[in-house]
Write a protein that holds these residues in place. Structure first.
Motif, PDB file in Angstrom:
ATOM      1  N   THR A  73       1.977   4.012  -3.207  1.00 34.18           N
ATOM      2  CA  THR A  73       1.771   5.456  -3.064  1.00 34.18           C
ATOM      3  C   THR A  73       3.055   6.218  -3.331  1.00 34.18           C
ATOM      4  OG1 THR A  73      -0.036   5.154  -1.487  1.00 34.18           O
ATOM      5  CG2 THR A  73       1.088   7.283  -1.450  1.00 34.18           C
TER       6      THR A  73
ATOM      7  N   ARG B 167      -4.289   1.386  -5.139  1.00 37.86           N
ATOM      8  CA  ARG B 167      -4.374   2.755  -4.608  1.00 37.86           C
ATOM      9  C   ARG B 167      -5.153   2.783  -3.284  1.00 37.86           C
ATOM     10  NH1 ARG B 167      -3.404   2.708  -9.616  1.00 37.86           N
ATOM     11  NH2 ARG B 167      -2.280   4.263 -10.797  1.00 37.86           N
TER      12      ARG B 167
ATOM     13  N   GLU C  11      -4.907   6.005  -1.110  1.00 40.37           N
ATOM     14  CA  GLU C  11      -5.580   7.110  -1.791  1.00 40.37           C
ATOM     15  C   GLU C  11      -7.103   6.982  -1.664  1.00 40.37           C
ATOM     16  OE1 GLU C  11      -6.298   8.309  -6.425  1.00 40.37           O
ATOM     17  OE2 GLU C  11      -4.274   7.647  -5.883  1.00 40.37           O
TER      18      GLU C  11
ATOM     19  N   SER D 140      -0.136   7.990   3.982  1.00 40.02           N
ATOM     20  CA  SER D 140       0.923   7.014   4.242  1.00 40.02           C
ATOM     21  C   SER D 140       0.444   5.989   5.257  1.00 40.02           C
ATOM     22  CB  SER D 140       2.197   7.698   4.761  1.00 40.02           C
ATOM     23  OG  SER D 140       1.978   8.210   6.049  1.00 40.02           O
TER      24      SER D 140
ATOM     25  N   GLU E  84       4.011   8.913  -6.749  1.00 39.03           N
ATOM     26  CA  GLU E  84       4.268  10.349  -6.605  1.00 39.03           C
ATOM     27  C   GLU E  84       5.421  10.849  -7.474  1.00 39.03           C
ATOM     28  OE1 GLU E  84       2.948  10.543  -1.879  1.00 39.03           O
ATOM     29  OE2 GLU E  84       5.059  10.402  -2.406  1.00 39.03           O
TER      30      GLU E  84
ATOM     31  N   TRP F 222       0.822  -1.212   0.000  1.00 40.88           N
ATOM     32  CA  TRP F 222       0.000   0.000   0.000  1.00 40.88           C
ATOM     33  C   TRP F 222       0.856   1.262   0.000  1.00 40.88           C
ATOM     34  CZ3 TRP F 222      -3.379  -1.873   4.629  1.00 40.88           C
ATOM     35  CH2 TRP F 222      -4.222  -2.911   4.205  1.00 40.88           C
TER      36      TRP F 222
END
Length: 158
Positions: free
Chosen positions: A18, A146, A149, A155, A22, A14
């Motif tokens: 993320t 995601r 998100e 985080s 980015e 997870w």
């Protein structure tokens, strides 16, 4: 546009997904499983620590905008690569530090980065990250894609 794929395991997928998502030049990310001997594994099966799979993230990137070396730097910065089968509170072989390489060039770059980091003294222990040729990537269930998100989180523990 030509793209390349890279596959990294750095603990729970997870937060890893993320972080990679980015980076400028990353086109797509997908949480999944690689390295085991069961076809179409499920999260429940992988969590038994008996399938041989690692939780991984497949990164699709534009090599004209982002180098594989930058992805390697990000990978090593986001977790403790000296841990064997553990990251933070997560333990088991599914959380191992691993790089699945998609070409001889990726393999050589990953091995060179590990040698460089070991020689630099950046870590108190030798890096335990496995570097292995690509194996089948199995995309994880949709609810894992995601994950942070979708839940409004930025985080987890990594």
């Amino acid at each position: 546009m030509a793209t390349e794929k890279a596959v990294f395991g750095a603990g729970c997928f997870w937060g890893v997904e993320t972080r990679f998502g980015e980076i400028t030049g990353v086109i797509d990310t997908a949480a999944g499983y690689a390295g085991g001997d069961l076809e179409h594994p499920t999260y429940k099966e992988v969590c038994t620590d008996r399938t041989g799979h690692a939780e991984v993230v497949q990164v699709t990137f534009d090599p004209s905008r982002l180098s594989y070396e930058t992805l390697l730097d990000t990978f090593f910065a986001m977790h403790d690569p000296t841990q064997v089968n553990r990251q933070g509170p997560d333990w088991g072989s599914q959380y191992r530090s691993v790089i699945f390489t998609n070409s001889n060039e990726q393999y050589a770059q990953a091995r060179a980065k590990i040698a460089e980091l070991n020689a630099s003294g950046s870590y108190r222990q030798q890096i335990a990250t496995q570097v292995v040729p690509s194996m089948t990537f199995w995309k994880a269930e949709e609810y894992h894609q995601r994950y942070l998100e979708k839940r409004g989180m930025v985080s987890c523990h990594i």
